[in-house]
Design a protein around this motif. Sequence first.
Motif, PDB file in Angstrom:
ATOM      1  N   VAL A  87     -54.145  65.570  -7.747  1.00  0.00           N
ATOM      2  CA  VAL A  87     -54.295  66.757  -6.681  1.00  0.00           C
ATOM      3  C   VAL A  87     -53.973  66.012  -5.360  1.00  0.00           C
ATOM      4  O   VAL A  87     -54.146  64.930  -5.128  1.00  0.00           O
ATOM      5  CB  VAL A  87     -55.852  67.049  -6.621  1.00  0.00           C
TER       6      VAL A  87
ATOM      7  N   GLN B  79     -51.824  69.982  -8.690  1.00  0.00           N
ATOM      8  CA  GLN B  79     -52.527  70.743  -7.794  1.00  0.00           C
ATOM      9  C   GLN B  79     -52.479  70.590  -6.382  1.00  0.00           C
ATOM     10  O   GLN B  79     -52.719  69.486  -6.006  1.00  0.00           O
ATOM     11  CB  GLN B  79     -53.751  71.007  -8.206  1.00  0.00           C
TER      12      GLN B  79
ATOM     13  N   ALA C 103     -50.633  74.217  -9.714  1.00  0.00           N
ATOM     14  CA  ALA C 103     -51.517  75.025  -9.056  1.00  0.00           C
ATOM     15  C   ALA C 103     -51.966  74.979  -7.745  1.00  0.00           C
ATOM     16  O   ALA C 103     -51.532  73.991  -7.098  1.00  0.00           O
ATOM     17  CB  ALA C 103     -53.029  74.720  -9.795  1.00  0.00           C
TER      18      ALA C 103
ATOM     19  N   LYS D 211     -59.436  75.531 -10.535  1.00  0.00           N
ATOM     20  CA  LYS D 211     -58.151  75.906 -10.236  1.00  0.00           C
ATOM     21  C   LYS D 211     -58.387  77.424  -9.565  1.00  0.00           C
ATOM     22  O   LYS D 211     -57.372  78.266  -9.877  1.00  0.00           O
ATOM     23  CB  LYS D 211     -57.214  76.033 -11.269  1.00  0.00           C
TER      24      LYS D 211
END
Length: 262
Positions: A85, A136, A179, A220
Amino acid sequence: MKVFITGASSGIGEAIAHEYAKRYLTENTIIGLAARRSEHLQKLKHTLESSYRVTCIVYTLDVRNDQALAQAAADFMQQYGTPDVVIASAGVSSGTLTEHQQDIAAFQAVIDINVLGMVHTFQPFISAMREAGEGQLVGIASVAGVRGLPGAGAYSASKAAAIAYLESMRVEMSHHNIAVTTIAPGYIRTPMTDINTYKMPFLMDADIAAAKFVNAIENKRRFVVIPWQMGWVARLMRFIPPVLWDLLAKNAPHKPRIKVEQ
């Protein structure tokens, strides 16, 4: 878990770093902490590593400097691999009035940090995430980006731009299984809101907000407003006709005009 966070020296970014450290309580958790204030980052690193056994790596940089972020990203990935992330949390706010020539510098700084800083944060990680086939990207926007707020032209414009940019990114990255999450906070208790002299509805403590942010990231979510009450306010704001919005907003309190660090 490997996470890279900008704006980590205070406010929302710091709170998110604490939440990840607390939630992923293991030495295999790697947290990249990036911000301008080295002393704050070093203190946070010490606190997180001693309290939660995680590994932190500090990058003292300004998100307006794309080369500095590229170097930080390269160093992080060389040591620990592609992050799961990346969170673009760096942001500034200041009351601004276009009629004042001296506010032009504040407009420039707010937009550069809040919008281009997000681009600079994501760009160096995308190729590695595409190669990995996962990842992400998370951007911290604001409810202030839903409609233009009087006395906050720079901040509202920057957050509206961030919302639109993140939506574009979400569609682009969907082809690569990456994402993209847009988080639009309402009023969160941070140094940024501490200077406000007006009532802030649904004001939420940063640690509580950070837990909800990370929940949204883990699920998400594409777009989320936190707290949920401000989500309903945001929905209503979107549908108010311009003539009615003007009447409602014209006498709203203004954020204090302060000098933004250049």
